[in-house]
Scaffold this motif. Structure first.
Motif, mmCIF file in Angstrom:
data_model
loop_
_atom_site.group_PDB
_atom_site.id
_atom_site.type_symbol
_atom_site.label_atom_id
_atom_site.label_comp_id
_atom_site.label_asym_id
_atom_site.label_seq_id
_atom_site.Cartn_x
_atom_site.Cartn_y
_atom_site.Cartn_z
ATOM 1 N N GLY A 126 -0.599 1.527 9.466
ATOM 2 C CA GLY A 126 -1.632 0.841 9.228
ATOM 3 C C GLY A 126 -1.964 -0.531 9.949
ATOM 4 O O GLY A 126 -3.046 -1.172 9.874
ATOM 5 N N GLY A 127 -0.839 -0.928 10.587
ATOM 6 C CA GLY A 127 -1.027 -2.196 11.550
ATOM 7 C C GLY A 127 -0.366 -3.309 11.006
ATOM 8 O O GLY A 127 -0.136 -4.614 11.686
ATOM 9 N N LEU A 176 11.186 5.600 9.778
ATOM 10 C CA LEU A 176 11.105 6.140 8.622
ATOM 11 C C LEU A 176 9.741 6.846 8.784
ATOM 12 O O LEU A 176 8.691 6.279 8.970
ATOM 13 N N PRO A 177 9.859 8.226 8.437
ATOM 14 C CA PRO A 177 8.482 8.717 8.805
ATOM 15 C C PRO A 177 7.469 8.767 7.562
ATOM 16 O O PRO A 177 6.460 8.745 7.769
ATOM 17 N N HIS A 178 7.863 8.382 6.396
ATOM 18 C CA HIS A 178 7.167 8.319 5.002
ATOM 19 C C HIS A 178 7.673 7.000 4.433
ATOM 20 O O HIS A 178 8.915 6.983 4.059
ATOM 21 N N ALA A 179 6.849 5.938 4.194
ATOM 22 C CA ALA A 179 7.419 4.671 3.434
ATOM 23 C C ALA A 179 6.097 4.202 2.705
ATOM 24 O O ALA A 179 5.017 4.223 3.134
ATOM 25 N N GLU A 180 6.504 3.311 1.753
ATOM 26 C CA GLU A 180 5.485 2.317 1.057
ATOM 27 C C GLU A 180 5.375 1.126 1.975
ATOM 28 O O GLU A 180 6.108 0.511 2.433
ATOM 29 N N MET A 181 4.120 0.731 2.384
ATOM 30 C CA MET A 181 3.874 -0.237 2.982
ATOM 31 C C MET A 181 3.869 -1.576 2.206
ATOM 32 O O MET A 181 3.572 -1.890 1.291
ATOM 33 N N TYR A 187 18.151 -9.594 1.626
ATOM 34 C CA TYR A 187 17.043 -8.670 1.216
ATOM 35 C C TYR A 187 16.529 -7.670 2.136
ATOM 36 O O TYR A 187 16.206 -7.869 3.154
ATOM 37 N N PHE A 188 16.599 -6.345 1.611
ATOM 38 C CA PHE A 188 16.234 -5.151 2.695
ATOM 39 C C PHE A 188 15.413 -4.351 2.062
ATOM 40 O O PHE A 188 15.350 -3.749 0.800
ATOM 41 N N ARG A 189 13.964 -4.264 2.614
ATOM 42 C CA ARG A 189 12.902 -3.946 2.109
ATOM 43 C C ARG A 189 12.739 -2.125 1.774
ATOM 44 O O ARG A 189 12.237 -1.840 0.886
ATOM 45 N N PRO A 190 13.494 -1.343 2.833
ATOM 46 C CA PRO A 190 13.383 -0.059 2.366
ATOM 47 C C PRO A 190 13.880 0.510 1.065
ATOM 48 O O PRO A 190 14.854 -0.022 0.653
ATOM 49 N N GLY A 191 13.184 1.692 0.681
ATOM 50 C CA GLY A 191 13.790 2.258 -0.632
ATOM 51 C C GLY A 191 12.879 2.631 -1.654
ATOM 52 O O GLY A 191 13.341 2.705 -2.962
ATOM 53 N N HIS A 192 11.737 3.084 -1.508
ATOM 54 C CA HIS A 192 10.708 3.520 -2.406
ATOM 55 C C HIS A 192 11.178 4.581 -3.282
ATOM 56 O O HIS A 192 11.870 5.209 -2.640
ATOM 57 N N GLU A 193 10.814 4.600 -4.699
ATOM 58 C CA GLU A 193 11.695 5.982 -5.428
ATOM 59 C C GLU A 193 11.041 7.179 -5.031
ATOM 60 O O GLU A 193 11.760 8.250 -5.407
ATOM 61 N N THR A 194 9.930 7.384 -4.479
ATOM 62 C CA THR A 194 9.443 8.831 -4.309
ATOM 63 C C THR A 194 9.788 9.162 -2.821
ATOM 64 O O THR A 194 9.150 10.207 -2.497
ATOM 65 N N TYR A 195 10.449 8.465 -2.061
ATOM 66 C CA TYR A 195 10.743 9.021 -0.743
ATOM 67 C C TYR A 195 12.457 9.011 -0.568
ATOM 68 O O TYR A 195 12.822 8.091 -1.078
ATOM 69 N N PRO A 196 13.044 9.783 0.194
ATOM 70 C CA PRO A 196 14.364 9.895 0.227
ATOM 71 C C PRO A 196 15.206 9.117 1.366
ATOM 72 O O PRO A 196 15.845 9.388 2.269
ATOM 73 N N ILE A 197 14.737 7.828 1.386
ATOM 74 C CA ILE A 197 14.896 6.815 2.270
ATOM 75 C C ILE A 197 16.618 6.303 1.878
ATOM 76 O O ILE A 197 17.223 6.227 3.081
ATOM 77 N N ARG A 246 0.885 -1.200 0.041
ATOM 78 C CA ARG A 246 -0.087 0.177 0.015
ATOM 79 C C ARG A 246 0.889 1.165 0.232
ATOM 80 O O ARG A 246 1.725 1.425 0.797
ATOM 81 N N GLU A 247 0.737 2.219 -0.882
ATOM 82 C CA GLU A 247 1.477 3.390 -0.989
ATOM 83 C C GLU A 247 0.887 4.670 -0.511
ATOM 84 O O GLU A 247 -0.067 5.155 -1.479
ATOM 85 N N VAL A 248 0.981 4.834 0.701
ATOM 86 C CA VAL A 248 0.288 6.234 1.256
ATOM 87 C C VAL A 248 1.184 6.904 2.293
ATOM 88 O O VAL A 248 0.852 7.854 2.695
#
Length: 251
Positions: free
Chosen positions: A180-181, A154-159, A199-209, A126-128
């Protein structure tokens, strides 16, 4: 005798940064460029860091390039199916021989990760832009060395949420909780042949992760952890389930 620098290659499909102005502004040198810069800063002379992208001949991953790579980082999202099966075969062979592989964020759906793990590697998402807390579940593991807390926030991330269709990991290093739980196994290690996979999950392209200091620390730790162990494997892997046998240990 001075030890040789660790040879690291950062691979990125490099699509979003050139097609989406938001991503291009956030990562003007590409996600691969941002990761490479942070690794050069953190590892210094201990590593030689180069990059490769999907649009290059052989996706920048010729046999010669892979032979000169100790640890390969892989970021992909929009163009998994455009990756040549010949290149996937080549990368798989090098992992079995001992090259480390660090699989990032949406590369869970990459051909090479699914090939090596033998499952769909599917998940919920979920991307919110919600808050994420990555709890360390393997304190003392080399992958969490230097982290100042028992979690990364991380303050903003894709779930990404369970169920994550992967085989049983060797170790689960991080478990994420989202606003979201949902929870997710966000840092998992595997061994295939002589090669280590993280495998490391963080890193969606629209956030400065990838500019986050703690994420950068984990990525630097991953290079040192995934480096070849010294076990040499020989032979050619002819199908995704075939394993190669170790024949010798190098000094």
């Amino acid at each position: 005798m001075t030890s040789q620098p660790l040879r690291i290659t950062i691979w990125n499909e490099f699509v979003h940064e050139r097609e989406d102005p938001v991503v291009g502004k956030l990562y003007p040198d590409g996600i691969h460029g941002a990761i490479a810069a942070s690794l050069r800063e953190k590892l210094g002379e201990a590593a030689e860091v180069s990059t490769a992208t999907q649009d290059q001949p052989e996706h920048g991953l010729s046999a010669e390039k892979l032979a000169a790579t100790d640890v390969l980082y892989w970021w992909g999202h929009a163009a998994h199916n455009d990756v040549s099966d010949e290149v996937v075969d080549r990368v798989q062979q090098r992992v079995l021989e001992g090259m480390g592989l660090v699989v990032l964020h949406s590369a869970h759906d990459s051909k090479i990760f699914k090939r090596l793990l033998g499952t769909r590697c599917s998940l919920r998402w979920r991307e919110v832009g919600e808050r994420e807390r990555l709890w360390i579940t393997a304190p003392g593991h080399p992958l969490v060395s230097g982290l100042p807390s028992e979690y990364i926030e991380l303050p903003h991330a894709e779930m990404y949420g369970e169920y994550f269709d992967i085989p049983q990991p060797d170790d689960v290093i991080f478990i994420s909780w989202f606003e979201g739980g949902e929870v997710f196994r966000s840092g998992c290690t595997f061994t295939r042949g002589a090669g280590k996979i993280f495998y490391f999950r963080p890193g969606h392209e629209t956030y400065p992760i990838y500019y986050d200091p703690n994420i950068q620390q984990v990525l630097a730790n991953a290079a040192m952890w995934a480096r070849p162990s010294g076990v040499t494997y020989v032979g050619e892997c002819r199908n995704p389930q075939e394993s190669l046998s170790p024949i010798e240990k190098r000094d």
